[in-house]
Design a protein around this motif. Sequence first.
Motif, PDB file in Angstrom:
ATOM      1  N   ILE A 421       0.829  -1.218   0.000  1.00  0.00           N
ATOM      2  CA  ILE A 421       0.000   0.000   0.000  1.00  0.00           C
ATOM      3  C   ILE A 421       0.862   1.266   0.000  1.00  0.00           C
ATOM      4  N   SER A 422       2.129   1.126  -0.338  1.00  0.00           N
ATOM      5  CA  SER A 422       3.038   2.280  -0.283  1.00  0.00           C
ATOM      6  C   SER A 422       2.649   3.380  -1.270  1.00  0.00           C
ATOM      7  N   ASN A 423       2.059   2.987  -2.405  1.00  0.00           N
ATOM      8  CA  ASN A 423       1.705   3.993  -3.421  1.00  0.00           C
ATOM      9  C   ASN A 423       0.199   4.271  -3.487  1.00  0.00           C
ATOM     10  N   ILE A 424      -0.535   3.780  -2.486  1.00  0.00           N
ATOM     11  CA  ILE A 424      -1.990   3.974  -2.483  1.00  0.00           C
ATOM     12  C   ILE A 424      -2.320   5.403  -2.033  1.00  0.00           C
ATOM     13  N   LYS A 425      -3.183   6.058  -2.803  1.00  0.00           N
ATOM     14  CA  LYS A 425      -3.616   7.416  -2.454  1.00  0.00           C
ATOM     15  C   LYS A 425      -5.140   7.473  -2.425  1.00  0.00           C
ATOM     16  N   ILE A 426      -5.638   8.037  -1.342  1.00  0.00           N
ATOM     17  CA  ILE A 426      -7.088   8.133  -1.153  1.00  0.00           C
ATOM     18  C   ILE A 426      -7.462   9.600  -0.973  1.00  0.00           C
ATOM     19  N   LEU A 427      -8.564  10.014  -1.601  1.00  0.00           N
ATOM     20  CA  LEU A 427      -9.051  11.387  -1.473  1.00  0.00           C
ATOM     21  C   LEU A 427     -10.323  11.390  -0.634  1.00  0.00           C
ATOM     22  N   LEU A 448      -2.583   4.038   5.533  1.00  0.00           N
ATOM     23  CA  LEU A 448      -3.028   4.543   4.239  1.00  0.00           C
ATOM     24  C   LEU A 448      -2.945   6.062   4.230  1.00  0.00           C
ATOM     25  N   GLN A 449      -2.376   6.610   3.144  1.00  0.00           N
ATOM     26  CA  GLN A 449      -2.216   8.063   3.033  1.00  0.00           C
ATOM     27  C   GLN A 449      -3.420   8.671   2.314  1.00  0.00           C
ATOM     28  N   CYS A 450      -3.759   9.901   2.701  1.00  0.00           N
ATOM     29  CA  CYS A 450      -4.936  10.508   2.095  1.00  0.00           C
ATOM     30  C   CYS A 450      -4.793  12.023   1.997  1.00  0.00           C
ATOM     31  N   ASP A 451      -5.512  12.594   1.025  1.00  0.00           N
ATOM     32  CA  ASP A 451      -5.676  14.044   0.900  1.00  0.00           C
ATOM     33  C   ASP A 451      -7.115  14.385   1.274  1.00  0.00           C
ATOM     34  N   ILE A 452      -7.335  15.651   1.662  1.00  0.00           N
ATOM     35  CA  ILE A 452      -8.668  16.081   2.091  1.00  0.00           C
ATOM     36  C   ILE A 452      -9.057  17.367   1.373  1.00  0.00           C
ATOM     37  N   GLU A 461     -11.065  19.046  -9.274  1.00  0.00           N
ATOM     38  CA  GLU A 461      -9.724  19.524  -9.641  1.00  0.00           C
ATOM     39  C   GLU A 461      -8.642  18.580  -9.131  1.00  0.00           C
ATOM     40  N   LYS A 462      -8.800  18.070  -7.888  1.00  0.00           N
ATOM     41  CA  LYS A 462      -7.805  17.165  -7.313  1.00  0.00           C
ATOM     42  C   LYS A 462      -7.693  15.878  -8.132  1.00  0.00           C
ATOM     43  N   VAL A 463      -8.836  15.351  -8.561  1.00  0.00           N
ATOM     44  CA  VAL A 463      -8.824  14.114  -9.339  1.00  0.00           C
ATOM     45  C   VAL A 463      -8.167  14.343 -10.703  1.00  0.00           C
ATOM     46  N   LYS A 464      -8.355  15.536 -11.288  1.00  0.00           N
ATOM     47  CA  LYS A 464      -7.706  15.858 -12.564  1.00  0.00           C
ATOM     48  C   LYS A 464      -6.192  15.938 -12.421  1.00  0.00           C
ATOM     49  N   GLU A 465      -5.741  16.469 -11.261  1.00  0.00           N
ATOM     50  CA  GLU A 465      -4.315  16.731 -11.069  1.00  0.00           C
ATOM     51  C   GLU A 465      -3.550  15.542 -10.490  1.00  0.00           C
ATOM     52  N   ASN A 466      -4.229  14.581  -9.850  1.00  0.00           N
ATOM     53  CA  ASN A 466      -3.552  13.478  -9.165  1.00  0.00           C
ATOM     54  C   ASN A 466      -4.128  12.137  -9.587  1.00  0.00           C
ATOM     55  N   SER A 467      -3.380  11.092  -9.266  1.00  0.00           N
ATOM     56  CA  SER A 467      -3.826   9.730  -9.551  1.00  0.00           C
ATOM     57  C   SER A 467      -4.218   9.060  -8.231  1.00  0.00           C
ATOM     58  N   THR A 486     -19.357  13.733  -8.713  1.00  0.00           N
ATOM     59  CA  THR A 486     -19.084  12.387  -9.250  1.00  0.00           C
ATOM     60  C   THR A 486     -19.473  12.303 -10.725  1.00  0.00           C
ATOM     61  N   LYS A 487     -20.596  12.912 -11.103  1.00  0.00           N
ATOM     62  CA  LYS A 487     -21.006  12.920 -12.509  1.00  0.00           C
ATOM     63  C   LYS A 487     -19.942  13.597 -13.385  1.00  0.00           C
ATOM     64  N   ILE A 488     -19.372  14.697 -12.875  1.00  0.00           N
ATOM     65  CA  ILE A 488     -18.334  15.412 -13.638  1.00  0.00           C
ATOM     66  C   ILE A 488     -17.085  14.549 -13.767  1.00  0.00           C
ATOM     67  N   ILE A 489     -16.682  13.911 -12.654  1.00  0.00           N
ATOM     68  CA  ILE A 489     -15.481  13.059 -12.677  1.00  0.00           C
ATOM     69  C   ILE A 489     -15.655  11.916 -13.669  1.00  0.00           C
ATOM     70  N   ARG A 490     -16.861  11.382 -13.755  1.00  0.00           N
ATOM     71  CA  ARG A 490     -17.091  10.248 -14.653  1.00  0.00           C
ATOM     72  C   ARG A 490     -17.015  10.642 -16.132  1.00  0.00           C
ATOM     73  N   THR A 491     -17.047  11.932 -16.433  1.00  0.00           N
ATOM     74  CA  THR A 491     -16.912  12.357 -17.832  1.00  0.00           C
ATOM     75  C   THR A 491     -15.481  12.189 -18.335  1.00  0.00           C
ATOM     76  N   PHE A 492     -14.494  12.178 -17.400  1.00  0.00           N
ATOM     77  CA  PHE A 492     -13.100  12.019 -17.839  1.00  0.00           C
ATOM     78  C   PHE A 492     -12.378  10.855 -17.155  1.00  0.00           C
ATOM     79  N   ASP A 493     -12.995  10.198 -16.157  1.00  0.00           N
ATOM     80  CA  ASP A 493     -12.363   9.047 -15.500  1.00  0.00           C
ATOM     81  C   ASP A 493     -13.442   8.020 -15.160  1.00  0.00           C
TER      82      ASP A 493
END
Length: 549
Positions: A421-427, A448-452, A461-467, A486-493
Amino acid sequence: MSRALIYNSKALAHLGSNDQAIKSALEGLDIAKSNNQIDNIDKAYLNLSDIYTKTKDFEKAHSYLEKHSKISDSILVIERANISPTTQTDYTQAYNAAKFKDLQDQVKKQESDSNLAKITTILSIALITILSLLTLALYKNNNIRLKSNNMLQEKNDDLIEAMKRAELASKTKANFLSTVTHELRTPLYAVTGLTNMLLEEEPSEKQIPHLKSLKFSGDYLLTFINDILQINKIEANKVELDPILFNLKTKVENVCSALNNSALENNTKMHYEFQKDIPETFIGDNLKISQILINLIGNSIKFTKDGDIWVRVYSIENKGDDHILRFEIEDNGIGISKEKQDNMFESFSQGSIQINRKYGGTGLGLSIVKGLIEILKGKIYLKSELGKGTTFFFEIPLTYAPETVKIVKEDYSKNISKLDISNIKILIVEDNKINQMITKKILNKMNLQCDIVDNGEAAVEKVKENSYNIVLMDIHMPGISGLEATKIIRTFDKELTIFALTAVTLEDKMHEFDEAGFDDIISKPFKQEDFEKKLYEVLAASQNSTATF
């Protein structure tokens, strides 16, 4: 006012409130009589006749119908004097009577005439009489049909209006529950989460009782909210069965064991009997059976001090593998009076206000129990005597099946620690600061590491800029909601795993989450093991997919 009361009586009768309908009709009738309103008196008599017919009081129904018929005939006589077709009918009848007399005179004078002339005269008289009667019959039939059509139209309009009111009430209730649920469960998430953290951080001995009291209060409030939601689901027929293979004997033993400490606090001893010659493993909805047992045994514990509780399970009928099992929960507690027993399974019903104040509780448990048993195609009844105890019996059908697989409860927190889980990122997308801190601490404890972020726009914006591997998305936030984000995020991911971390739990909202593109829903406040299981399943699947490449 008289007419309004009579129409109100019709509406109440359609809604099934017959006593109130009779009262309203009688009030309208009194006013009509006081003011000599013949038309309203007639309407009141007819309406009362219909209501008493519906309630099978045929003597009164017949009495009012006779009154209606007499006054209708009186009205008809008055109307004939003013209506052109009636005037014509009266003229025809008068003319026919005069003609008849003339013809009679002629017959007397011409008795010596031929038999043919006599027959012709008689036939003419008969023909005129028949035509007169036919004219009168057609007129009365037309009046009756017109009156019937008007009554049917009024009834139809009343029924449509009642259906609209019922539909509006149902929608209002659903919206109210949705709002109240969210507003209550969100702070409860903070209360239960912080309490669990403080208990895990080695508090002082003086603090432990206070923290446990706080935890109890939070759990009590959460149970109350869940009970209200479950009652709503049962009433709306939205509870679905989830049958699985399970060990009934072990299930009942576990419930008794879990509640035994509560019984001991009341100095009450629990006894468990499972019929020896019946199978132990069955196919059924074990969660609903557990909930029924927890409610009934918990109820006995609450009302039994310095006593005993017996839990018995036995088969009363079987055809091959199909069994009818009876469960008995008997206590020697305070008991229930005869007059209160009939209402014990109604919502918010307890023995008395004094019992509610002394023993607490919401009065929803037995109502939920009855609803769940009916869903399981069973039945429940009770036997009780005040001061001598109570016995609840319920019977449900279950199908025997041999146990082939032993289910071992997994520790998903440990399973997550075994993953890379070293590279796992959660928002975390959450506008409540306390809830942000609680969710972050739970994830950090699993390494587990996370951003808020605290709003939907920032989440996009965070989802566009990070994986990110997982997004925990709140629903109600300032700006755009979690659904819109979520609807907006699903248009590009399309591949990103997005969980709805929300206090909204009503089933009629679930289709909105599916349409928005959520992968799953985690209801707040959640059980930590359920939360860990969902995270583990996503992370394990992600690593297996990577390993395949």
